[in-house]
Design an enzyme around this catalytic site. Structure first.
Site, PDB file in Angstrom:
ATOM      1  CG  HIS A 348      41.561  37.889  38.718  1.00 41.26           C
ATOM      2  ND1 HIS A 348      42.342  38.319  39.759  1.00 41.26           N
ATOM      3  CD2 HIS A 348      42.404  37.543  37.726  1.00 41.26           C
ATOM      4  CE1 HIS A 348      43.623  38.242  39.412  1.00 41.26           C
ATOM      5  NE2 HIS A 348      43.686  37.777  38.182  1.00 41.26           N
ATOM      6  CE  LYS A 527      34.894  47.393  48.781  1.00 33.47           C
ATOM      7  NZ  LYS A 527      35.861  46.310  48.819  1.00 33.47           N
ATOM      8  NE  ARG A 528      35.128  50.464  38.282  1.00 36.02           N
ATOM      9  CZ  ARG A 528      35.476  50.538  37.000  1.00 36.02           C
ATOM     10  NH1 ARG A 528      36.742  50.699  36.658  1.00 36.02           N
ATOM     11  NH2 ARG A 528      34.586  50.478  36.044  1.00 36.02           N
ATOM     12  CE  LYS A 533      34.022  45.609  43.365  1.00 38.01           C
ATOM     13  NZ  LYS A 533      35.122  44.841  44.008  1.00 38.01           N
ATOM     14  CB  THR A 635      43.809  43.466  47.046  1.00 34.72           C
ATOM     15  OG1 THR A 635      43.171  44.286  46.070  1.00 34.72           O
ATOM     16  CG2 THR A 635      44.135  42.118  46.438  1.00 34.72           C
ATOM     17  CE  LYS A 639      45.853  47.373  48.034  1.00 34.99           C
ATOM     18  NZ  LYS A 639      45.180  47.833  46.793  1.00 34.99           N
TER      19      LYS A 639
HETATM   20  C1  F58 Z   1      39.148  41.587  40.958  1.00 36.05           C
HETATM   21  N1  F58 Z   1      38.690  41.579  39.604  1.00 36.05           N
HETATM   22  C2  F58 Z   1      38.193  40.850  41.890  1.00 36.05           C
HETATM   23  N2  F58 Z   1      38.373  42.575  37.559  1.00 36.05           N
HETATM   24  O1  F58 Z   1      36.903  41.403  41.779  1.00 36.05           O
HETATM   25  C3  F58 Z   1      38.710  41.002  43.320  1.00 36.05           C
HETATM   26  O2  F58 Z   1      37.915  40.274  44.206  1.00 36.05           O
HETATM   27  C4  F58 Z   1      40.142  40.495  43.386  1.00 36.05           C
HETATM   28  O3  F58 Z   1      40.696  40.783  44.635  1.00 36.05           O
HETATM   29  C5  F58 Z   1      40.998  41.149  42.322  1.00 36.05           C
HETATM   30  O4  F58 Z   1      40.421  40.983  41.032  1.00 36.05           O
HETATM   31  C6  F58 Z   1      42.394  40.581  42.272  1.00 36.05           C
HETATM   32  O5  F58 Z   1      42.349  39.188  42.208  1.00 36.05           O
HETATM   33  C7  F58 Z   1      38.827  42.677  38.835  1.00 36.05           C
HETATM   34  O6  F58 Z   1      39.368  43.685  39.264  1.00 36.05           O
HETATM   35  C8  F58 Z   1      38.305  43.589  36.666  1.00 36.05           C
HETATM   36  O7  F58 Z   1      38.575  44.733  36.949  1.00 36.05           O
HETATM   37  C9  F58 Z   1      37.861  43.230  35.264  1.00 36.05           C
HETATM   38  C10 F58 Z   1      38.718  43.947  34.231  1.00 36.05           C
HETATM   39  C11 F58 Z   1      38.249  43.638  32.827  1.00 36.05           C
HETATM   40  C12 F58 Z   1      36.781  43.945  32.633  1.00 36.05           C
HETATM   41  C13 F58 Z   1      35.938  43.246  33.673  1.00 36.05           C
HETATM   42  C14 F58 Z   1      36.410  43.574  35.106  1.00 36.05           C
END
Ligand code: F58
Length: 790
Positions: A348, A527-528, A533, A635, A639
């Site tokens: 991811h 988003k985060r 970003k 994602t 939406k």
């Molecule tokens: C996200 N990753 C990607 N990771 O940033 C986003 O582009 C993508 O659409 C999504 O995954 C689904 O594929 C993501 O959310 C985290 O939150 C990690 C969790 C564990 C710690 C580091 C960040």
């Protein structure tokens, strides 16, 4: 089920399960009673799905994920069972409002962001399609922290969703696994035997996940950690009450809290234990189920597919080999082949700091046998690929990405662009060695939650024009396209957006005290908070816009409401500076009588899934402005497009595919491509040149530097500014003018409501491909080799 029957069921639960009389019932009591009454309706399809899976001796999918960001479940379940109207009537008769009751449910915030939310959408789609399987994760006592702002600064407080009983789950005290840590490894009769020093129990908690129209239900099984022994009676009797509870505290810590990040040493060890804890418990559960149906381990890859959601469950590779080799006596290479044919892995992220590495010393201490097995995996890999420069063990670390890749028969990226970059960057060497292993599965989102549930106005309109089939066959939205020529449809489409915006404006006034004009453009970035970003690109443009507006308030500006939402990892200093800056800028702009309703900035605290459900249907503009090459997919972007918000975005992640689907003329593109970003960084002066060339950007930066937004405190954002002016890795400056110009094209389009609404409706009509049903079908065909049982 009729409204009367449901009402009776609610009253029965109110009395018998909650022990309450209707005369004294609170919203909570009614919500729990309705939850239990609806849950009752899920049981029959749930059992039936299990029976069918056993009868068909079907292969099953196990989705292992550290995070499941499911949010609220009641509305989803009611919708999927077709009980919305019924429930409304049943509650009306009892004097309660369904909307209010639904809103009483705490969000299950067992995830940080996109990765966890994707897992939740996948569960919904697997149950809708009839893909037999289970989600496995951790039952965190405290989900993602609660965010508030103090003078604009993010404050984190523990989240407490389990303070109230979780109405959807079934605790399974009989389904427990003993999970060990540490200890020693010794050879016994030619086999290695691991004797852990400590152990905890993993106890299962099952939540049924009902699919569309109640045709299938899978299980989300979350593990809670418990002590082997409640407490040490001997220590207690000695009067050592704290010591007596030590084991319990150690055990419960493992499932206590979801990691918002992992920046310190102790945190790291606990996170590794969390990862092993849920992965090992899940594998034992999976093998127990498999062995209850089949007696030949050779069949494992034919009957079991295990998906690793990022590297967090990567220890599954060595753990499965340990079970097959050490416990069942299979040859090492044979065990490794079986494990690989069973496992697959999703990447991811390409961000180097997010690629997991565990110090070998830590791994040796916590999982000594696994470290030995990992060394043998590497040996076996190098024996077969003597030329390969790839190592799993390097610089004293265990590299979990390489381990996952080598132990998976399929590796996938989450958008076309990202998968290409996975092939050409992080796993370039491994891709050369195994050219067929990497496949793409572009992410998707569930239309049940993100259109049907979140946007009832739009849903009613769509169903009115093309029938209800779109809900589980989202590409049917394409049938809306001819309606775009119909003035009646377009008027209804615009009215549904206007209704959603009016609701949101009321909610904003309620929660933040800020009055916004529902006729203004709602420009949303949720988003985060992360530098890649680029929320700071957005806020810089906001500042520049405000400065231009003030200089010339009567220039015919298009009124905007800039809406932000999102949390920063507690240890991520720069992200927290960005949050404070947004809040500082909001305070100054919102108080300015010169710009008044022309520009407002709103940042409601504690963004979560439920807030997204409110914001997205009411949005006009979707900000997807990451530095190209950094956002794996996104994602939220999908939406928004489905709900008729136009995207302003870079060629990054799934933006690329969204633009292809909705048409370039219905998408606001700006900024450098991934290759251009890499090339531009070669010039160490790229940011200085961009600032010199853009008086607007220079003016916005100066506004921050001179303390306009920080009560004259010019030092507050000195570090942030120094980074932008001196380094600017995320190319904020180099993309600024392109972003600004694109925003003015957005203004021009919005100023022509007919044109805008047509573009919005075409976004809805052409985004059906972004259903997570399509994604899951892709995994079933290309990764899991499994067919639906509906
Ligand atoms: C996200 N990753 C990607 N990771 O940033 C986003 O582009 C993508 O659409 C999504 O995954 C689904 O594929 C993501 O959310 C985290 O939150 C990690 C969790 C564990 C710690 C580091 C960040």
């Amino acid at each position: 089920m009729t409204a009367q029957e449901l009402q009776k069921a609610v009253l029965r639960h109110l009395e018998l399960s909650l022990g309450k009389d209707l005369a004294h019932a609170t919203v909570y009591d009614i919500r729990m009673s309705l939850t239990l009454a609806v849950r009752d309706q899920v049981i029959a399809p749930w059992f039936e799905s299990t029976r069918k899976t056993y009868a068909a001796q079907s292969k099953r999918v196990y989705y292992l994920s550290m995070e499941f960001l499911i949010g609220r479940l009641l509305e989803d379940a009611v919708n999927n069972l077709g009980l919305k109207q019924t429930a409304q009537e049943a509650l009306d008769a009892l004097g309660f409002d369904l909307t209010q009751v639904i809103a009483d449910e705490p969000d299950a915030a067992l995830g940080n962001g996109g990765l966890g939310r994707l897992a939740a959408c996948f569960l919904d789609s697997m149950s809708t399609i009839g893909c037999p399987g289970m989600g496995y994760g951790i039952r965190y006592e405290h989900g993602l922290f609660r965010q508030s702002f103090h003078d604009g600064v993010q404050i984190e407080e523990p989240e407490d969703w389990l303070r109230q009983p979780h109405g959807w789950e079934f605790a399974r005290p009989e389904a427990v696994e003993r999970i060990g840590f540490g200890g020693t490894v010794e050879a016994h009769d030619g086999r290695m035997r691991w004797s852990p020093a400590d152990a905890v129990l993993a106890k299962a908690h099952d939540t049924p996940i009902i699919g569309w129209q109640g045709q299938w239900a899978n299980t989300l099984r979350l593990w809670g950690a418990e002590p082997i022994q409640a407490f040490d009676l001997e220590a207690f009797n000695r009067g050592d009450f704290v010591g007596a509870a030590e084991q319990e505290a150690f055990a419960r810590t493992i499932s206590r809290v979801l990691y918002p990040d992992d920046t310190n040493g102790e945190g790291k060890e606990l996170r590794l234990k969390q990862e092993y804890f849920f992965t090992a418990a899940s594998l034992r559960d999976i093998l127990r189920r498999f062995l209850s149906e089949h007696d030949d381990l050779e069949l494992l890859p034919q009957k079991v597919a295990i998906q690793l959601n990022d590297t967090h469950p990567a220890i599954a590779g060595p753990e499965l080999i340990r079970i097959l080799h050490d416990e069942h006596g299979l040859e090492f290479d044979h065990a490794m082949a079986l494990a690989r044919n069973t496992l697959s892995f999703t990447n991811h992220t390409l961000l180097p700091e997010a690629l997991e590495r565990w110090p070998q010393a830590l791994m040796a201490r916590v999982l000594p046998r696994h470290l030995q097995i990992i060394a043998r995996i590497e040996e076996a890999f190098l024996a077969a690929q003597p030329e390969s420069p790839v190592r799993i063990l390097e610089d004293g670390d265990v590299r979990m990405g390489e381990l996952s890749f080598i132990m998976a028969h399929r590796v996938n990226g989450v958008s076309a662009l990202h998968t290409g970059l996975v092939k050409s960057t992080v796993f370039a060497q491994l891709h050369r060695t195994f050219p067929d292993r990497i496949v793409n599965q572009t992410n998707g989102v569930t239309p049940r939650r993100w259109v049907l549930g979140a946007n009832p106005r739009l849903s009613a309109l769509i169903t009115d024009r093309i029938g209800p089939g779109w809900v589980d066959d989202l590409e049917q939205l394409g049938a809306l396209e001819p309606h775009v020529e119909d003035a009646g449809f377009m008027a209804d489409y615009a009215a549904s957006k206007a209704g959603n915006k009016a609701d949101l404006a009321a909610w904003i006034a309620d929660t933040t005290g800020i009055a916004v004009d529902p006729a203004a453009m709602f420009d949303v970035q949720i988003k985060r908070i992360h530098e890649y970003k680029r929320q700071h690109l957005n806020i810089l443009e906001t500042i520049a816009l405000w400065q231009d507006m003030r200089a010339n308030p009567r220039a015919g500006w298009v009124p905007r409401v800039k809406i932000f939402g999102g949390k920063a990892a507690p240890g991520y200093v720069r992200a927290k500076e960005i949050i404070r800056l947004i809040n500082d800028v909001a305070r100054v702009i919102n108080a300015d009588p010169v710009t008044g309703d022309l520009l407002k900035v709103v940042y409601p605290a504690n963004y979560n899934v439920s807030m997204a459900e409110k914001l997205i249907p009411a949005s006009d503009l979707s900000e997807q402005i990451s530095t190209a090459g950094k956002e794996a997919s996104g994602t939220g972007n999908m939406k928004f497009a489905l709900n008729g918000a136009l995207t302003i975005g870079t060629l990054d992640g799934a933006n690329v595919e969204i633009r292809e689907h909705v048409g370039a003329e219905n998408f606001f593109l700006f900024g450098m491509t991934a290759e251009e970003v890499v090339a531009r960084r070669e010039d160490p002066q790229h940011q200085a040149k961009a600032i010199a060339a853009s008086p607007r950007l220079a003016g916005a930066l100066k506004g921050i530097a001179d303390g306009t937004f920080s009560d004259g405190d010019g030092a507050r954002y000195a570090a942030l500014l120094a980074d932008l002016r001196g380094h600017d890795y995320f190319t904020i400056c180099a993309d600024f003018d392109s972003y600004w110009n694109c925003q003015r094209q957005v203004d021009a389009a919005f100023a022509d409501p007919a044109r805008w609404m047509r573009m919005a409706a075409l976004n809805t009509a052409r985004s059906g491909w972004f259903s997570s049903d399509r994604t899951i079908r892709g995994y079933m065909a290309d990764v899991w080799d499994i067919t639906p049982l509906i």
